[in-house]
Scaffold this motif. Structure first.
Motif, PDB file in Angstrom:
ATOM      1  N   SER A 365      -0.589   8.163  11.505  1.00 34.29           N
ATOM      2  CA  SER A 365      -0.042   6.958  12.134  1.00 34.29           C
ATOM      3  C   SER A 365      -0.884   5.727  11.774  1.00 34.29           C
ATOM      4  N   LYS A 366      -2.215   5.896  11.835  1.00 37.34           N
ATOM      5  CA  LYS A 366      -3.099   4.784  11.478  1.00 37.34           C
ATOM      6  C   LYS A 366      -2.936   4.406  10.015  1.00 37.34           C
ATOM      7  N   TYR A 367      -2.825   5.445   9.168  1.00 32.76           N
ATOM      8  CA  TYR A 367      -2.675   5.219   7.729  1.00 32.76           C
ATOM      9  C   TYR A 367      -1.412   4.402   7.439  1.00 32.76           C
ATOM     10  N   LYS A 368      -0.302   4.811   8.044  1.00 26.93           N
ATOM     11  CA  LYS A 368       0.969   4.113   7.819  1.00 26.93           C
ATOM     12  C   LYS A 368       0.924   2.684   8.349  1.00 26.93           C
ATOM     13  N   THR A 369       0.282   2.513   9.509  1.00 24.98           N
ATOM     14  CA  THR A 369       0.176   1.173  10.109  1.00 24.98           C
ATOM     15  C   THR A 369      -0.613   0.230   9.201  1.00 24.98           C
ATOM     16  N   ILE A 370      -1.752   0.715   8.705  1.00 25.94           N
ATOM     17  CA  ILE A 370      -2.592  -0.120   7.841  1.00 25.94           C
ATOM     18  C   ILE A 370      -1.881  -0.433   6.526  1.00 25.94           C
ATOM     19  N   ASN A 375       0.244  -5.311   1.554  1.00 24.00           N
ATOM     20  CA  ASN A 375       0.895  -6.291   0.679  1.00 24.00           C
ATOM     21  C   ASN A 375       0.644  -7.716   1.166  1.00 24.00           C
ATOM     22  N   GLN A 376       0.808  -7.956   2.471  1.00 20.85           N
ATOM     23  CA  GLN A 376       0.591  -9.287   3.024  1.00 20.85           C
ATOM     24  C   GLN A 376      -0.870  -9.705   2.889  1.00 20.85           C
ATOM     25  N   LEU A 377      -1.781  -8.751   3.165  1.00 19.37           N
ATOM     26  CA  LEU A 377      -3.212  -9.036   3.071  1.00 19.37           C
ATOM     27  C   LEU A 377      -3.611  -9.363   1.634  1.00 19.37           C
ATOM     28  N   SER A 378      -3.026  -8.644   0.677  1.00 23.41           N
ATOM     29  CA  SER A 378      -3.332  -8.889  -0.741  1.00 23.41           C
ATOM     30  C   SER A 378      -2.924 -10.299  -1.155  1.00 23.41           C
ATOM     31  N   ASN A 379      -1.749 -10.711  -0.726  1.00 22.20           N
ATOM     32  CA  ASN A 379      -1.275 -12.064  -1.060  1.00 22.20           C
ATOM     33  C   ASN A 379      -2.151 -13.137  -0.426  1.00 22.20           C
ATOM     34  N   ASP A 380      -2.562 -12.897   0.848  1.00 20.18           N
ATOM     35  CA  ASP A 380      -3.421 -13.875   1.522  1.00 20.18           C
ATOM     36  C   ASP A 380      -4.774 -13.989   0.839  1.00 20.18           C
ATOM     37  N   LEU A 381      -5.357 -12.839   0.470  1.00 23.80           N
ATOM     38  CA  LEU A 381      -6.662 -12.848  -0.215  1.00 23.80           C
ATOM     39  C   LEU A 381      -6.555 -13.486  -1.590  1.00 23.80           C
ATOM     40  N   SER A 382      -5.414 -13.285  -2.239  1.00 22.70           N
ATOM     41  CA  SER A 382      -5.197 -13.883  -3.567  1.00 22.70           C
ATOM     42  C   SER A 382      -5.185 -15.407  -3.464  1.00 22.70           C
ATOM     43  N   GLU A 383      -4.532 -15.934  -2.424  1.00 21.51           N
ATOM     44  CA  GLU A 383      -4.489 -17.383  -2.228  1.00 21.51           C
ATOM     45  C   GLU A 383      -5.874 -17.947  -1.918  1.00 21.51           C
ATOM     46  N   LEU A 384      -6.667 -17.181  -1.150  1.00 19.22           N
ATOM     47  CA  LEU A 384      -8.005 -17.652  -0.773  1.00 19.22           C
ATOM     48  C   LEU A 384      -9.005 -17.577  -1.915  1.00 19.22           C
ATOM     49  N   THR A 385      -8.877 -16.550  -2.742  1.00 13.55           N
ATOM     50  CA  THR A 385      -9.895 -16.314  -3.774  1.00 13.55           C
ATOM     51  C   THR A 385      -9.437 -16.674  -5.185  1.00 13.55           C
ATOM     52  N   LYS A 390      -1.948  -8.278  -7.339  1.00 15.35           N
ATOM     53  CA  LYS A 390      -1.670  -6.872  -7.618  1.00 15.35           C
ATOM     54  C   LYS A 390      -2.945  -6.055  -7.700  1.00 15.35           C
ATOM     55  N   GLU A 391      -3.983  -6.652  -8.340  1.00 13.59           N
ATOM     56  CA  GLU A 391      -5.265  -5.949  -8.465  1.00 13.59           C
ATOM     57  C   GLU A 391      -5.909  -5.751  -7.094  1.00 13.59           C
ATOM     58  N   ILE A 392      -5.793  -6.789  -6.249  1.00 18.72           N
ATOM     59  CA  ILE A 392      -6.338  -6.676  -4.885  1.00 18.72           C
ATOM     60  C   ILE A 392      -5.615  -5.571  -4.113  1.00 18.72           C
ATOM     61  N   GLU A 393      -4.276  -5.537  -4.269  1.00 21.13           N
ATOM     62  CA  GLU A 393      -3.472  -4.522  -3.550  1.00 21.13           C
ATOM     63  C   GLU A 393      -3.861  -3.114  -3.975  1.00 21.13           C
ATOM     64  N   GLU A 394      -4.047  -2.901  -5.313  1.00 14.59           N
ATOM     65  CA  GLU A 394      -4.427  -1.580  -5.804  1.00 14.59           C
ATOM     66  C   GLU A 394      -5.800  -1.165  -5.289  1.00 14.59           C
ATOM     67  N   SER A 395      -6.725  -2.117  -5.240  1.00 13.18           N
ATOM     68  CA  SER A 395      -8.084  -1.832  -4.745  1.00 13.18           C
ATOM     69  C   SER A 395      -8.064  -1.458  -3.266  1.00 13.18           C
ATOM     70  N   LEU A 396      -7.275  -2.214  -2.493  1.00 11.24           N
ATOM     71  CA  LEU A 396      -7.166  -1.920  -1.056  1.00 11.24           C
ATOM     72  C   LEU A 396      -6.552  -0.535  -0.823  1.00 11.24           C
ATOM     73  N   LYS A 397      -5.518  -0.196  -1.593  1.00  8.68           N
ATOM     74  CA  LYS A 397      -4.868   1.105  -1.449  1.00  8.68           C
ATOM     75  C   LYS A 397      -5.835   2.246  -1.767  1.00  8.68           C
ATOM     76  N   LYS A 398      -6.633   2.061  -2.841  1.00  8.96           N
ATOM     77  CA  LYS A 398      -7.618   3.089  -3.195  1.00  8.96           C
ATOM     78  C   LYS A 398      -8.657   3.264  -2.090  1.00  8.96           C
ATOM     79  N   LEU A 399      -9.083   2.147  -1.509  1.00 10.92           N
ATOM     80  CA  LEU A 399     -10.074   2.184  -0.431  1.00 10.92           C
ATOM     81  C   LEU A 399      -9.522   2.917   0.798  1.00 10.92           C
ATOM     82  N   ILE A 400      -8.283   2.589   1.173  1.00 11.00           N
ATOM     83  CA  ILE A 400      -7.652   3.221   2.346  1.00 11.00           C
ATOM     84  C   ILE A 400      -7.393   4.705   2.078  1.00 11.00           C
ATOM     85  N   ASP A 401      -6.888   5.004   0.863  1.00 10.10           N
ATOM     86  CA  ASP A 401      -6.596   6.400   0.504  1.00 10.10           C
ATOM     87  C   ASP A 401      -7.850   7.258   0.550  1.00 10.10           C
ATOM     88  N   SER A 402      -8.968   6.711   0.044  1.00  7.71           N
ATOM     89  CA  SER A 402     -10.213   7.496   0.002  1.00  7.71           C
ATOM     90  C   SER A 402     -10.693   7.856   1.407  1.00  7.71           C
TER      91      SER A 402
END
Length: 435
Positions: A365-370, A375-385, A390-402
């Motif tokens: 449940s936590k995994y699905k919620t996060i 996607n939204q977090l990746s776009n926000d971080l992209s605008e800030l940085t 897409k690269e940010i999204e892939e990195s976040l997914k790998k971090l959560i999956d691990s």
């Protein structure tokens, strides 16, 4: 199944009264076979056998055919279908089939080809004896000494145990058993309780068996998880051994079902010597013991609402029924305590499974919620940085999956360990002594 010794004649009479037709019987030993019609001479209370003839039958056993009128058939906990289903649960070596009045056929296939052990007569165990039992046995004994009478009449009594008894009683054990007084019998009963005895023999009872009970429940109930326990034999009044078997099924087809097969809560399945007890549940020792367990301790928040089935079988040559109908076991302290211990032992296995499932579900449940916000977090971080979204999204997914992959693997390992532990428990089991 018989209750008061009038079942066969009751069915024969009911068939004749409601349809005017006799019962038809076919019997074969494999070498000799015959068939006949049976009815009852009501005036003289005697069987009437007609149309008796030898036939060539290619089977071994007995077939009984009866036609009955004015019969009420219902699919309830007190109906024929439920009785057949529960009989199949307690007798995994046998196959059962039923064709109901609406043309639906149901079959319960055998879960094992291993036949149950044939019971044998055994001697009473010293524990559980009352002074009156001792006096009765002693006065009928041909032994010349109380010491030899005890060794010859009761099980698990060796010369070493007799020597222990000599130190615990005030009278001479070399006296004639027929001269045993009530006071001396009371002394012996008290002395028996102070000695450590081996568990009674199980030759006189025929329990279902831990392994075969689990096979039957998987075959008929098909739950998510099963925890089965067979207790060591204990002794009831009169030195008679009894054995309690308990099984708890969770999820899948477990639990009580409504008319449309929807889950409606916990289900208690009662047996005495493998015979289903469908009526008088409120007064039964099995119901009383199960209802008085704190199920919250075992991760079952509300027994009446959970998909859980608790099966208990009490096996003994003497079952203390609460009524002549033999539909409920009397609430004797020794039996209630043993049932509670067996059910709580089985409940510990269920508790670990439920806790493991809930941990896994919570992690999922936590995994699905996060993951919903990645996607939204990746776009926000992209605008800030100014980095690639897409690269940010892939990195976040790998971090959560691990992180959550590790949680899922731990839950899976716990499931495997629990199943292996159950298998080892079934293969093990050493004889324990009783005090």
């Amino acid at each position: 199944r018989g209750q008061q010794g009038i079942g066969a004649s009751g069915c024969t009479l009911y068939a004749y009264v409601t349809t005017g037709k006799p019962i038809h019987v076919r019997s074969s030993t494999g070498r000799e076979s015959y068939e006949c019609d049976i009815s009852i001479d009501i005036k003289n209370n005697k069987p009437l056998v007609s149309n008796l003839k030898d036939v060539d039958l290619n089977f071994r056993g007995l077939e009984v055919y009866g036609e009955f009128g004015e019969v009420k058939y219902e699919n309830s906990d007190h109906g024929v279908f439920e009785y057949i289903k529960r009989t199949a649960l307690a007798n995994p070596h046998a196959a059962f089939s039923i064709l109901d009045p609406y043309g639906k056929e149901f079959a319960f296939l055998r879960s094992t080809n291993v036949m149950p052990k044939k019971p044998k007569a055994i001697k009473p165990h010293p524990l559980g004896l009352e002074p009156s039992d001792l006096i009765e046995f002693a006065h009928r004994s041909d032994s010349r000494k109380v010491s030899s009478f005890i060794m010859e009449t009761f099980s698990r009594v060796s010369q070493a145990k007799v020597d222990e008894l000599k130190q615990l009683v005030s009278f001479d054990l070399s006296k004639n058993p027929k001269e045993l007084t009530w006071q001396e019998a009371e002394e012996l009963v008290k002395a028996f309780k102070k000695i450590k005895w081996m568990a009674p023999e199980l030759d006189s009872v025929s329990p279902i068996g831990e392994k075969y009970l689990e096979l039957a429940m998987k075959n008929i109930i098909n739950p998510e998880f099963i925890s089965v326990v067979e207790r060591k034999p204990k002794v009831f009044r009169g030195g008679i051994p009894f054995v309690v078997e308990a099984a708890i099924a969770y999820g899948g087809g477990a639990g009580k079902r409504g008319e449309n097969q929807e889950e409606v809560g916990g289900n208690i399945i009662r047996f005495a010597n493998k015979v289903p007890l469908l009526f008088d549940s409120a007064t039964c020792a099995i119901t009383y013991a199960i209802k008085n367990i704190d199920w919250k301790r075992y991760s079952i928040k509300d027994f009446e609402q959970e998909p859980v089935s608790v099966l208990v079988n009490v096996s003994s040559v003497f079952i203390p029924y609460s009524g002549v109908g033999k539909q409920a076991i009397a609430q004797e302290d020794d039996i209630v305590d043993e049932i509670k211990l067996a059910v709580m032992d089985a409940a510990r296995g269920i508790q670990r499974y439920i806790s493991n499932v809930r941990s896994r579900n919570m992690a999922e449940s936590k995994y699905k919620t996060i993951m919903r916000y990645v996607n939204q977090l990746s776009n926000d971080l992209s605008e800030l940085t100014g980095s690639n979204a897409k690269e940010i999204e892939e990195s976040l997914k790998k971090l959560i999956d691990s992180k959550y992959k590790k949680l899922f693997e731990e839950a899976q390992e716990n499931s495997y360990a629990l199943n292996e532990e159950n298998e080892e428990k079934k293969e093990g089991g050493e004889e324990e002594s009783m005090g």
